[in-house]
Scaffold this active site. Structure first.
Site, PDB file in Angstrom:
ATOM      1  N   GLU A 225       0.884  -1.181   0.000  1.00  0.00           N
ATOM      2  CA  GLU A 225       0.000   0.000   0.000  1.00  0.00           C
ATOM      3  C   GLU A 225       0.907   1.212   0.000  1.00  0.00           C
ATOM      4  O   GLU A 225       1.601   1.478   0.975  1.00  0.00           O
ATOM      5  CB  GLU A 225      -0.919  -0.046   1.228  1.00  0.00           C
ATOM      6  CG  GLU A 225      -2.097   0.906   1.118  1.00  0.00           C
ATOM      7  CD  GLU A 225      -1.747   2.307   1.575  1.00  0.00           C
ATOM      8  OE1 GLU A 225      -1.433   3.142   0.685  1.00  0.00           O
ATOM      9  OE2 GLU A 225      -1.770   2.562   2.772  1.00  0.00           O
TER      10      GLU A 225
ATOM     11  N   CYS B  60      -2.268   8.646   3.361  1.00  0.00           N
ATOM     12  CA  CYS B  60      -2.102   8.160   1.995  1.00  0.00           C
ATOM     13  C   CYS B  60      -3.362   8.376   1.173  1.00  0.00           C
ATOM     14  O   CYS B  60      -3.295   8.669  -0.023  1.00  0.00           O
ATOM     15  CB  CYS B  60      -1.707   6.690   1.996  1.00  0.00           C
ATOM     16  SG  CYS B  60      -2.828   5.628   2.931  1.00  0.00           S
TER      17      CYS B  60
END
Length: 465
Positions: free
Chosen positions: A236, A270
Site C-alpha cells: 500500500e 495516503c
C-alpha cells in the site's frame, strides 16, 4: 544471520516542541533470530486453533485497546503530532477492526465444496502459511499495525512488526496490549531493527509473506527483495488522490468535506484528498470558499481542543513538503494561502492552497504528504475525470455531485483507483476493501480480503470412483 556488534541507538521526538521522548537500542541479530524462531513455534500451535478460539482473543485485544485508550492516544499524539481527538478515533477504529475480523473470519475462510468433472468432490480450504512480516509507517501508529496484524492472526498466521522508528513507543505499547489480551507469546512481536536487518528478515526461510505500507520507492525495493525470494507481498504505497467537484455539486458540502479530507491527520494520510479538480462552471465559487476555510484553520498544539491542524511528524518531512511547494511555484503554481513554515519550536506547516497546478509540478505529479491542496480547473465533468486519472497513482478519490446515480457510474466505470468516496472523504471502513492500483500498490486489506492475502488456497480432490 551474522551477530550484530553495533549498539546503535535512536530517539523519538515530540514534533510539537522538538523534545526527546525516549531513546531505544537496535536489537542484535541473535535476538532477532530468537524472536523469529519463537514466532514460528507459536504459529505451529496457533494454526491448529479454531476460529472461535482465535476470535475470543482478537475481541479481547479490541477490549484491551479501549482499556489503554487514553495512554495509547496520548502516546500517538506525542510521537507523531496528530490531534488528540483523532488519536482517540484511531483507537476506536482499531477496536472495530478487531470485532469485524473476529465476527467474520469463520465465514470468510470456511471450506468450500465443488463437484469435480469425474463426479468426485473438491474441497477448497484457506490454510495459514506462517510468519507474516509487516513494515509499517508512522502516520497511523496503531491502525497501520492492527490493519494487517489482526487479519493475519485470525487467518492463523503469526506476525512480526518493524514499525517506523519515530513511533517505536506505540509499537511496544501495542505489543504489551496484545499480551495483556491473552494472545499467546510469539504470535505478535515487535522488532527494533535497522534496514540491513530488515533485508535479512525478508530472506529468512521462515518468513512466508511481507506487507508494506509506504512510498512507491520503498514498495519497489521491498517488492523486488521479496520477489527475489518468491515471497508474496501486499503493498500500500500512497497516492495523490483527486476529488472532483462537478457542475451539480453542493459547493458548501464539497468545501466542508474537502477541507476535512485534506487536513485530517495533519494531511499526512495516503488516502487524503490532495488534488481538487473543479469544473469551470463552479471553479471560482469553490475556490473562494475553499481558500477561506483553509486559511481560517487554527494551527497549534494537537492536544488543545480548539486546534484544527497540528505539527508534521518530523522536521525532514516538513522540509520536503516545503521544497515541493517551492518547486511547484517555480514551475508556475500560485500560492493562495499558507506556503511558509512556522518559525519557532515544533514542525508546523500551515494549511496551503495552490492554484495554476499543472503537469511537471510536484503539486500535480507527486504525493504532497502534508496540508497542501492542489486546485485545478477542468473544462467540464469529462475533463475533470481525465485529469483525475492523469496520475501514476490510484489509491482513492472522490466525486461531489447531487446526481448519485451518475457519480456512482463514473466511479464504477471510469475512476481508475481502488476506492472512491461520493460526497465524502476517505476514511477506512472495516467491512470495505482498502488498497489501490498503479503506483499505489496492490493487494487488499479490510472487508475480509485481508484475511485471504496470506493463506494457502488449497485444493483437495476426492475421487468417487
Amino acid at each position: 544471520m551474522q551477530t550484530q556488534t553495533k549498539t546503535d541507538t535512536f530517539s523519538t521526538i515530540n514534533p510539537s516542541n522538538g523534545t526527546t521522548l525516549e531513546t531505544y537500542s537496535y536489537m542484535t541479530d541473535d535476538v532477532v533470530e530468537l524472536i523469529i524462531q519463537q514466532s514460528h513455534q507459536a504459529f505451529l500451535k496457533w494454526r491448529l486453533t479454531s476460529f472461535e478460539e482465535r476470535a475470543e482473543i482478537i475481541k479481547s485485544i479490541g477490549n484491551e485497546l479501549q482499556n489503554y485508550k487514553s495512554e495509547l492516544a496520548e502516546l500517538m499524539t506525542d510521537e507523531m503530532g496528530k490531534l488528540l481527538s483523532q488519536s482517540n478515533q484511531e483507537v476506536d477504529l482499531c477496536e472495530a477492526i478487531c470485532n469485524y475480523c473476529a465476527e467474520h473470519a469463520a465465514e470468510t475462510l470456511k471450506n468450500e465444496e465443488r463437484q469435480l468433472s469425474n463426479g468426485g468432490k473438491g474441497i477448497i480450504t484457506y490454510a495459514p502459511i506462517g510468519i507474516i512480516y509487516g513494515i509499517q509507517p508512522w502516520n497511523y501508529p496503531s491502525y497501520q499495525v492492527i490493519r494487517y496484524a489482526i487479519a493475519n492472526l485470525m487467518a492463523g498466521n503469526s506476525v512480526l512488526l518493524k514499525h517506523a522508528g519515530n513511533v517505536t513507543g506505540t509499537a511496544k505499547l501495542l505489543e504489551s496490549i496484545f499480551k495483556a489480551a491473552g494472545l499467546p507469546d510469539g504470535l505478535f512481536s515487535v522488532l527494533v531493527i535497522n534496514h540491513d536487518q530488515s533485508d535479512a528478515i525478508i530472506k529468512h526461510k521462515l518468513i512466508r509473506g511481507v506487507t508494506l505500507t509506504g512510498s512507491p520507492s520503498a514498495g519497489k525495493v521491498i517488492g523486488k527483495k521479496a520477489g527475489e525470494q518468491l515471497k508474496k507481498t501486499v503493498l500500500e504505497l500512497g497516492s495523490n488522490d483527486a476529488y472532483l467537484i462537478l457542475h451539480d455539486a453542493d459547493i458548501e458540502e464539497a468545501v466542508e468535506k474537502s477541507v476535512k479530507g485534506r487536513i485530517y491527520n495533519n494531511g499526512e494520510t495516503c488516502i487524503a484528498a490532495k488534488r481538487f479538480i473543479a469544473v469551470a462552471s463552479v471553479y471560482e465559487e469553490f475556490k473562494q470558499a475553499f481558500v477561506k476555510a483553509m486559511s481560517e484553520l487554527n494551527l497549534g498544539n494537537p492536544k488543545n481542543e480548539d486546534t484544527d491542524l497540528g505539527p508534521m511528524a518530523r522536521e525532514d518531512l516538513r522540509d520536503k513538503l516545503h521544497d515541493q511547494v517551492t518547486e511547484s511555484v517555480k514551475n508556475g503554481a500560485t500560492i493562495l494561502c499558507g506556503g511558509t513554515p512556522l518559525e519557532g519550536e515544533g514542525y508546523y506547516y500551515p494549511a496551503t492552497v495552490l492554484k495554476d497546478v499543472k503537469p511537471g509540478q510536484p503539486a500535480y505529479d507527486d504525493e504532497l504528504f502534508g496540508p497542501v491542496a492542489s486546485l485545478i480547473m477542468a473544462k467540464d465533468d469529462d475533463d475533470a475525470m481525465r485529469i483525475a486519472n492523469d496520475s501514476r497513482f490510484g489509491l482513492g478519490g472522490g466525486i461531489f455531485s447531487k446526481d448519485i446515480q451518475r457519480a456512482t457510474k463514473l466511479a464504477e466505470t471510469y475512476f481508475d483507483t481502488g476506492m472512491i468516496f461520493i460526497n465524502s472523504f476517505g476514511l477506512a471502513e472495516p467491512n470495505m476493501p482498502f488498497g489501490g492500483v498503479k503506483d499505489s500498490g496492490y493487494g487488499r486489506e479490510h472487508g475480509g480480503f485481508g484475511m485471504k492475502e496470506f493463506v494457502n488456497v488449497k485444493s483437495i480432490m476426492i475421487s468417487e470412483d
